[in-house]
Design an enzyme around this catalytic site. Structure first.
Site, PDB file in Angstrom:
ATOM      1  N   CYS A  40     -84.684  22.284 -31.043  1.00 56.65           N
ATOM      2  CA  CYS A  40     -85.583  22.984 -32.110  1.00 56.65           C
ATOM      3  C   CYS A  40     -86.753  22.360 -32.621  1.00 56.65           C
ATOM      4  O   CYS A  40     -87.776  22.793 -32.864  1.00 56.65           O
ATOM      5  CB  CYS A  40     -84.762  23.331 -33.081  1.00 56.65           C
ATOM      6  SG  CYS A  40     -83.205  24.634 -32.648  1.00 56.65           S
ATOM      7  N   TYR A  42     -62.648  26.500 -22.272  1.00 56.59           N
ATOM      8  CA  TYR A  42     -63.582  27.078 -23.513  1.00 56.59           C
ATOM      9  C   TYR A  42     -65.014  26.869 -22.897  1.00 56.59           C
ATOM     10  O   TYR A  42     -65.159  25.907 -22.079  1.00 56.59           O
ATOM     11  CB  TYR A  42     -63.584  26.235 -24.818  1.00 56.59           C
ATOM     12  CG  TYR A  42     -61.840  26.401 -25.238  1.00 56.59           C
ATOM     13  CD1 TYR A  42     -61.535  27.098 -26.258  1.00 56.59           C
ATOM     14  CD2 TYR A  42     -61.242  25.410 -24.821  1.00 56.59           C
ATOM     15  CE1 TYR A  42     -60.212  27.203 -26.732  1.00 56.59           C
ATOM     16  CE2 TYR A  42     -59.766  25.488 -25.393  1.00 56.59           C
ATOM     17  CZ  TYR A  42     -59.376  26.312 -26.203  1.00 56.59           C
ATOM     18  OH  TYR A  42     -58.105  26.296 -26.757  1.00 56.59           O
ATOM     19  N   ALA A  43     -65.971  27.793 -23.786  1.00 54.59           N
ATOM     20  CA  ALA A  43     -67.401  27.578 -23.428  1.00 54.59           C
ATOM     21  C   ALA A  43     -68.217  27.653 -24.511  1.00 54.59           C
ATOM     22  O   ALA A  43     -67.882  28.555 -25.490  1.00 54.59           O
ATOM     23  CB  ALA A  43     -67.890  28.485 -22.262  1.00 54.59           C
ATOM     24  N   VAL A  44     -69.068  27.101 -24.862  1.00 55.41           N
ATOM     25  CA  VAL A  44     -70.204  27.006 -25.987  1.00 55.41           C
ATOM     26  C   VAL A  44     -71.782  27.172 -25.492  1.00 55.41           C
ATOM     27  O   VAL A  44     -72.026  26.322 -24.550  1.00 55.41           O
ATOM     28  CB  VAL A  44     -69.804  25.925 -26.608  1.00 55.41           C
ATOM     29  CG1 VAL A  44     -70.752  25.657 -27.965  1.00 55.41           C
ATOM     30  CG2 VAL A  44     -68.509  25.984 -27.261  1.00 55.41           C
ATOM     31  N   THR A  57     -62.596  31.104 -22.622  1.00 59.11           N
ATOM     32  CA  THR A  57     -62.941  31.849 -21.291  1.00 59.11           C
ATOM     33  C   THR A  57     -61.624  32.641 -20.790  1.00 59.11           C
ATOM     34  O   THR A  57     -60.614  32.712 -21.576  1.00 59.11           O
ATOM     35  CB  THR A  57     -63.513  30.771 -20.185  1.00 59.11           C
ATOM     36  OG1 THR A  57     -62.216  30.221 -19.810  1.00 59.11           O
ATOM     37  CG2 THR A  57     -64.623  30.004 -20.527  1.00 59.11           C
ATOM     38  N   THR A 103     -72.892  23.754 -20.864  1.00 58.94           N
ATOM     39  CA  THR A 103     -73.890  23.368 -19.782  1.00 58.94           C
ATOM     40  C   THR A 103     -75.167  23.989 -20.089  1.00 58.94           C
ATOM     41  O   THR A 103     -76.257  23.703 -19.538  1.00 58.94           O
ATOM     42  CB  THR A 103     -73.225  23.820 -18.214  1.00 58.94           C
ATOM     43  OG1 THR A 103     -72.712  25.052 -18.354  1.00 58.94           O
ATOM     44  CG2 THR A 103     -72.395  22.929 -17.622  1.00 58.94           C
ATOM     45  N   VAL A 138     -71.406  16.289 -13.389  1.00 60.49           N
ATOM     46  CA  VAL A 138     -70.314  16.615 -13.200  1.00 60.49           C
ATOM     47  C   VAL A 138     -70.636  17.445 -11.863  1.00 60.49           C
ATOM     48  O   VAL A 138     -71.224  18.402 -11.571  1.00 60.49           O
ATOM     49  CB  VAL A 138     -69.725  17.482 -14.049  1.00 60.49           C
ATOM     50  CG1 VAL A 138     -68.371  18.169 -13.484  1.00 60.49           C
ATOM     51  CG2 VAL A 138     -69.411  16.687 -15.174  1.00 60.49           C
ATOM     52  N   GLY A 165     -88.708  31.750 -21.485  1.00 62.57           N
ATOM     53  CA  GLY A 165     -87.445  31.936 -21.759  1.00 62.57           C
ATOM     54  C   GLY A 165     -86.532  30.826 -20.880  1.00 62.57           C
ATOM     55  O   GLY A 165     -86.937  30.128 -20.040  1.00 62.57           O
ATOM     56  N   ASN A 201     -57.086  27.436 -21.429  1.00 65.19           N
ATOM     57  CA  ASN A 201     -57.335  26.129 -21.882  1.00 65.19           C
ATOM     58  C   ASN A 201     -58.733  25.622 -21.440  1.00 65.19           C
ATOM     59  O   ASN A 201     -59.155  24.455 -21.488  1.00 65.19           O
ATOM     60  CB  ASN A 201     -56.573  25.003 -21.387  1.00 65.19           C
ATOM     61  CG  ASN A 201     -55.002  25.331 -21.924  1.00 65.19           C
ATOM     62  OD1 ASN A 201     -53.942  25.347 -21.047  1.00 65.19           O
ATOM     63  ND2 ASN A 201     -54.860  25.100 -23.021  1.00 65.19           N
TER      64      ASN A 201
END
Length: 389
Positions: free
Chosen positions: A23, A261-263, A255, A90, A60, A226, A259
């Site tokens: 930001c 997850y995504a953020v 998800t 990601t 990765v 964007g 086990n």
């Protein structure tokens, strides 16, 4: 780490810097933030103290979901790391519109510290800059390059600036304020870049309504049209991808795979106001998601609200803007009511009041769907509306 002091935690990061604030990039370019590297909030030493293994400059390449192994590569070093829980963060990548001859010197995106350094160095030897995209990033870049005494042109394909954040009449308050200093073309595509010795010299724009073309001389071009979620790794292991192109997550940041997850910018969640899917693109929301994913991956229990409000604020060209909820462009005709008031931030009899305009949108029963404010202490007004929603 707060939930489980003994857990083994590994972070793989493709870039060369630990956590920093994206930001703040526009403000570091102009020097309001004295050094670009001041944006780094947690350095490598911090991660060591927290006993978190941080691998920078590491790609990765594959996730073996069946055997729960991450395959990564750092230069020539091959790394295999087994896991019980996996969190995918990601992010997103800049969207580049189909502009002819865009791969030349003087053309930039704004996503990383390296991008900011390149723009800053190039701006110091430039007199004119063109920005494609009049969302918040594009306008913040325009504001900061203007502070560096560059002559600015903004090109936006939609009918008004900040079209996804503000109604046209509210956005016009800002565009009217800056139009004497900055040239703004709305409803206009950029179609071509012209270069000499591989350095940008001009751009060609085209009016969407009249098809009239115009050539603008420019020393540099910033693409701020964007982003798109980076979901390839998640897709390969079977994560569900939603209508918006983001990874679908629930209130625990989970998800559809156990086990996993995504953020963040790579995810899709729900808009609290209309219960429709939205891409997550605000840092404040990402932090909440990360608290959920981190806590739950360490066997805690944390749930997010049933949806997000996407409350935002910014200060552009010394004008404060803020908003929450939906704009009228997301609503069907005859399903909403709008009210707008322009006045001053203090009573008329009290000196020092500054102009402010507030617009409120409700459904036909008076339930608040959104609000927008431009002017003195706009964010404080919008905080109240966010609370009310």
């Amino acid at each position: 780490r707060k939930t489980d002091r003994k857990a083994k935690i590994t972070i793989f990061e493709e870039g060369k810097y630990p956590q920093y604030s994206k930001c703040g990039l526009p403000y570091a370019i102009s020097g309001i933030i004295p050094k670009i590297h001041n944006l780094i909030e947690f350095n490598e030493e911090w991660f060591k103290k927290q006993k978190i293994d941080l691998f920078l400059n590491t790609n990765v390449e594959k996730i073996d979901i069946e055997n729960k192994i991450v395959h990564a590569k750092k230069q020539d070093q091959v790394i295999q790391k087994s896991f019980t829980d996996l969190i995918i963060c990601t992010g997103s990548k800049p969207f580049i519109p189909p502009i002819e001859n865009i791969n030349c010197d003087g053309v930039f995106v704004v996503r990383t510290i390296d991008d900011a350094e390149k723009i800053q160095n190039y701006a110091k030897k430039s007199k004119t800059a063109t920005i494609v995209g009049a969302g918040f990033i594009g306008l913040e870049i325009a504001d900061n390059l203007y502070k560096m005494n560059l002559k600015i042109t903004i090109v936006e394909a939609l009918p008004s600036i900040l079209a996804t954040n503000l109604d046209q009449d509210i956005a016009k308050i800002l565009s009217d304020k800056i139009s004497s200093d900055i040239k703004i073309y709305t409803n206009t595509f950029m179609i071509k870049v012209k270069s000499f010795n591989n350095c940008i010299k001009s751009v060609t724009i085209k009016d969407k309504t009249t098809s009239e073309e115009k050539v603008i001389q420019t020393d540099m071009l910033i693409i701020a049209t964007g982003t798109r979620p980076q979901v390839l790794l998640a897709e390969k292991i079977g994560c569900k991808i939603g209508k918006t192109g983001g990874i679908v997550v629930n209130e625990r940041s989970e998800t559809n795979i156990k086990n996993v997850y995504a953020v963040g910018d790579c995810t899709e969640y729900v808009n609290f106001v209309n219960n429709k899917p939205i891409l997550v693109g605000l840092g404040s929301i990402v932090v909440r998601q990360a608290i959920a994913a981190g806590t739950n991956a360490a066997d805690g229990n944390y749930k997010l609200p049933k949806g997000f409000l996407l409350t935002f604020t910014s200060n552009l060209f010394d004008l404060e803007l803020a908003g929450v909820g939906l704009t009228s462009s997301f609503l069907e005709k005859d399903t909403y009511i709008m009210g707008k008031y322009s006045g001053f931030s203090l009573p008329e009899y009290y000196p020092g009041g500054k102009p402010i305009t507030v617009k409120v949108i409700t459904d036909i029963n008076g339930k608040i769907l959104g609000a927008q404010a431009v002017g003195d202490k706009a964010a404080q007004r919008i905080d109240t509306f966010a609370c009310a929603i």
